[in-house]
Write a protein that holds these residues in place. Structure first.
Motif, PDB file in Angstrom:
ATOM      1  N   ARG A   1      -5.366  12.910  -9.445  1.00 19.60           N
ATOM      2  CA  ARG A   1      -5.145  11.878 -10.454  1.00 19.60           C
ATOM      3  C   ARG A   1      -3.690  11.843 -10.897  1.00 19.60           C
ATOM      4  O   ARG A   1      -3.112  10.769 -11.107  1.00 19.60           O
ATOM      5  N   GLY A   2      -3.084  13.024 -11.039  1.00 17.42           N
ATOM      6  CA  GLY A   2      -1.678  13.066 -11.414  1.00 17.42           C
ATOM      7  C   GLY A   2      -0.794  12.436 -10.351  1.00 17.42           C
ATOM      8  O   GLY A   2       0.138  11.682 -10.663  1.00 17.42           O
ATOM      9  N   ILE A   3      -1.070  12.745  -9.090  1.00 20.31           N
ATOM     10  CA  ILE A   3      -0.318  12.137  -7.992  1.00 20.31           C
ATOM     11  C   ILE A   3      -0.535  10.632  -7.978  1.00 20.31           C
ATOM     12  O   ILE A   3       0.406   9.843  -7.808  1.00 20.31           O
ATOM     13  N   LEU A   4      -1.789  10.212  -8.167  1.00 18.53           N
ATOM     14  CA  LEU A   4      -2.112   8.783  -8.167  1.00 18.53           C
ATOM     15  C   LEU A   4      -1.302   8.045  -9.224  1.00 18.53           C
ATOM     16  O   LEU A   4      -0.701   6.989  -8.947  1.00 18.53           O
ATOM     17  N   ASN A   5      -1.259   8.580 -10.430  1.00 22.69           N
ATOM     18  CA  ASN A   5      -0.543   7.903 -11.513  1.00 22.69           C
ATOM     19  C   ASN A   5       0.939   7.749 -11.184  1.00 22.69           C
ATOM     20  O   ASN A   5       1.529   6.682 -11.404  1.00 22.69           O
ATOM     21  N   SER A   6       1.551   8.822 -10.681  1.00 21.87           N
ATOM     22  CA  SER A   6       2.979   8.767 -10.380  1.00 21.87           C
ATOM     23  C   SER A   6       3.281   7.837  -9.209  1.00 21.87           C
ATOM     24  O   SER A   6       4.236   7.053  -9.254  1.00 21.87           O
ATOM     25  N   VAL A   7       2.471   7.919  -8.164  1.00 23.34           N
ATOM     26  CA  VAL A   7       2.723   7.097  -6.982  1.00 23.34           C
ATOM     27  C   VAL A   7       2.432   5.628  -7.271  1.00 23.34           C
ATOM     28  O   VAL A   7       3.108   4.733  -6.735  1.00 23.34           O
TER      29      VAL A   7
ATOM     30  N   VAL B   1       0.850  -1.191   0.000  1.00 25.55           N
ATOM     31  CA  VAL B   1       0.000   0.000   0.000  1.00 25.55           C
ATOM     32  C   VAL B   1       0.882   1.236   0.000  1.00 25.55           C
ATOM     33  O   VAL B   1       1.850   1.325   0.757  1.00 25.55           O
ATOM     34  N   LEU B   2       0.541   2.213  -0.853  1.00 23.48           N
ATOM     35  CA  LEU B   2       1.146   3.537  -0.815  1.00 23.48           C
ATOM     36  C   LEU B   2       0.030   4.549  -0.636  1.00 23.48           C
ATOM     37  O   LEU B   2      -1.015   4.448  -1.287  1.00 23.48           O
ATOM     38  N   PHE B   3       0.264   5.529   0.237  1.00 20.39           N
ATOM     39  CA  PHE B   3      -0.790   6.474   0.610  1.00 20.39           C
ATOM     40  C   PHE B   3      -0.245   7.893   0.616  1.00 20.39           C
ATOM     41  O   PHE B   3       0.835   8.164   1.152  1.00 20.39           O
ATOM     42  N   VAL B   4      -1.028   8.797   0.013  1.00 18.57           N
ATOM     43  CA  VAL B   4      -0.740  10.229   0.056  1.00 18.57           C
ATOM     44  C   VAL B   4      -1.979  10.916   0.605  1.00 18.57           C
ATOM     45  O   VAL B   4      -3.057  10.850   0.002  1.00 18.57           O
TER      46      VAL B   4
ATOM     47  N   LEU C   1      -1.786  -1.318  -3.840  1.00 22.08           N
ATOM     48  CA  LEU C   1      -2.845  -0.324  -3.687  1.00 22.08           C
ATOM     49  C   LEU C   1      -2.209   1.049  -3.551  1.00 22.08           C
ATOM     50  O   LEU C   1      -1.293   1.247  -2.743  1.00 22.08           O
ATOM     51  N   THR C   2      -2.705   1.977  -4.328  1.00 24.61           N
ATOM     52  CA  THR C   2      -2.301   3.371  -4.201  1.00 24.61           C
ATOM     53  C   THR C   2      -3.531   4.171  -3.807  1.00 24.61           C
ATOM     54  O   THR C   2      -4.546   4.118  -4.500  1.00 24.61           O
ATOM     55  N   ILE C   3      -3.443   4.889  -2.687  1.00 27.09           N
ATOM     56  CA  ILE C   3      -4.564   5.666  -2.166  1.00 27.09           C
ATOM     57  C   ILE C   3      -4.125   7.115  -2.066  1.00 27.09           C
ATOM     58  O   ILE C   3      -3.113   7.429  -1.426  1.00 27.09           O
ATOM     59  N   VAL C   4      -4.879   8.006  -2.704  1.00 28.08           N
ATOM     60  CA  VAL C   4      -4.569   9.430  -2.680  1.00 28.08           C
ATOM     61  C   VAL C   4      -5.840  10.193  -2.365  1.00 28.08           C
ATOM     62  O   VAL C   4      -6.865   9.995  -3.029  1.00 28.08           O
ATOM     63  N   GLY C   5      -5.793  11.074  -1.345  1.00 28.10           N
ATOM     64  CA  GLY C   5      -6.954  11.918  -1.143  1.00 28.10           C
ATOM     65  C   GLY C   5      -7.302  12.205   0.292  1.00 28.10           C
ATOM     66  O   GLY C   5      -6.464  12.135   1.204  1.00 28.10           O
ATOM     67  N   ASP C   6      -8.572  12.504   0.483  1.00 28.53           N
ATOM     68  CA  ASP C   6      -9.106  13.086   1.707  1.00 28.53           C
ATOM     69  C   ASP C   6      -9.416  12.008   2.741  1.00 28.53           C
ATOM     70  O   ASP C   6     -10.572  11.752   3.088  1.00 28.53           O
TER      71      ASP C   6
END
Length: 431
Positions: A376-382, A36-39, A209-214
């Motif tokens: 979405r841009g962060i999601l793609n890169s991460v 899992v990677l999370f931002v 899993l890549t999770i980006v957001g609130d």
């Protein structure tokens, strides 16, 4: 390089670090074994989740070309307790969106949802069902298989498709990256083969899993556990074999199109290779920089042989391709090919000029923050960082890695990775 140029690059780099800091990435593993990677970002009330499985076309068995794409199509077309219409309606009810696809390495399922608890809870439950309880209904399987066959037949009438497929086959003649679906191979697939491919490849150890957001870290951890809890915990993936470099050669394919399609390529670069940044910077000057690239200036501006010409590297889990491509009038195909080869040979011998090197760095460093200006841009890169297990500080170091590239680095990297004796050529044109 002059002190003025050095000062400009320093100020540019400092400005980007001050105003466009790379996102902070956290990484862990679920109980089931998924990475899992999370931002965490609260700029918008949105959560983006992408699940990447090591389930691309390179993992298809012999005689099963097309099963990876068909499996990915079917996983969201019916789950336990809901058919495809009910599933789509529930997604629409909470404003959630599903996207994704398949490439050589990955099968991706991406969800975008509002972060309010009542919305995201429903959306996460639906994603969990898609990941762990797809039903592959027989009638839907037959329908989607027929659609895939029809789509392939139509695509194979287009010269650009013929050229691309021929190039991959020539670059990877005995490697899984060269395996490609045909209408016949897809038509021969059985539902049991899709089920077997899913069972073997859509597992927790093969998932990222890549999770980006609130969301908070605790909320992200809970979501990741819930999403992956029902995934099989069977052993992880077998590494994709290193491809052998092909012999240089030229293939001609007859087609009635007025334009000739020319592609040149060879296996060149894998993810995480130290040559990535020298090749990225160098290729901007060769053919990746649009109107300022050498290929564009020579082939289009000076000789008028093509409207556009490009070159790029596509790093994969194993050696992905370096490719040059252009279209020209069929009677000019040989002249355009000769000139393209001359430009490439000159670049391999000399590398970029000081001015070209500076321009490449300015553009690549200046445009980099635009890749991270949205969820979405962060999601793609991460997601790339997670799936290919790149360093967590990859985005932080990206501008510095570009800035420190030298002419000697570029020449050495191109000498290692773009060797003319392995460059294959495909020409699709009329007789």
């Amino acid at each position: 390089m002059s002190s003025c140029k050095l000062l400009f690059l320093l100020l540019l780099s400092l400005g980007m670090q001050m105003t466009h800091a790379a996102p902070q990435i956290e990484r862990w593993q679920t109980t089931a074994g998924a990475r899992v990677l999370f931002v965490e970002t609260h700029a918008l009330p949105i959560v983006d989740i992408q699940v990447d499985f090591a389930a691309g076309t390179a993992y298809e068995g012999t005689g099963q070309a097309g099963v990876a794409s068909l499996t990915r199509e079917l996983v969201e077309l019916g789950v336990a307790g809901m058919d495809e219409t009910q599933l789509a309606d529930r997604m629409a009810d909470v404003g959630a969106q599903l996207t994704g696809g398949v490439d050589r390495d990955r099968a991706s399922i991406a969800l975008r949802t509002l972060s309010m608890a009542d919305k995201r809870t429903v959306a996460f439950d639906l994603l969990r069902a898609i990941l762990s309880t797809p039903q592959f209904p027989a009638t839907v399987f037959e329908r989607e298989k027929a659609r895939s066959v029809a789509s392939l037949k139509e695509a194979l009438t287009r010269p650009e498709t013929l050229a691309d497929r021929a190039l991959w086959s020539a670059m990877y003649p005995s490697h899984p990256y060269g395996r490609q679906a045909t209408a016949e191979s897809v038509a021969a697939l059985e539902r049991a083969q899709v089920r077997a491919f899913h069972a073997a490849n859509y597992t927790a150890p093969r998932a990222t899993l890549t999770i980006v957001g609130d969301l908070s870290r605790a909320q992200a951890e809970a979501a990741a556990e819930k999403l992956t809890a029902a995934l099989p915990a069977t052993p992880g993936m077998t590494a994709i074999a290193v491809p052998e470099l092909p012999r240089s050669g030229e293939q001609r394919i007859a087609h009635p199109a007025l334009q000739a399609h020319l592609l040149l390529g060879l296996p060149a670069l894998k993810r995480g290779d130290p040559d990535f940044f020298p090749l990225l910077v160098g290729n901007y000057s060769l053919g990746g920089g649009g109107f300022v690239s050498r290929l564009m200036k020579a082939v289009r501006d000076q000789r008028g042989l093509a409207y556009s010409v490009h070159s790029y590297f596509q790093p994969l889990a194993q050696l992905g391709p370096f490719e040059i491509g252009l279209q020209t009038k069929k009677e000019q195909a040989q002249e355009a090919l000769r000139l393209t080869r001359e430009v490439l040979a000159g670049f391999l011998a000399q590398g970029p000029s000081d001015e070209e090197l500076l321009a490449a760095k300015q553009n690549l460093m200046g445009s980099f923050p635009l890749r991270l200006d949205s969820n979405r841009g962060i999601l793609n890169s991460v997601a790339v960082i997670g799936f290919y297990e790149l360093p967590l500080d990859y985005l932080d170091r990206y501008p510095d890695n570009i800035e420190k590239v030298t002419l000697a680095d570029i020449k050495a990297a191109f000498a290692r990775r773009v060797r003319p004796e392995h460059l294959v050529t495909v020409i699709v044109a009329g007789e």
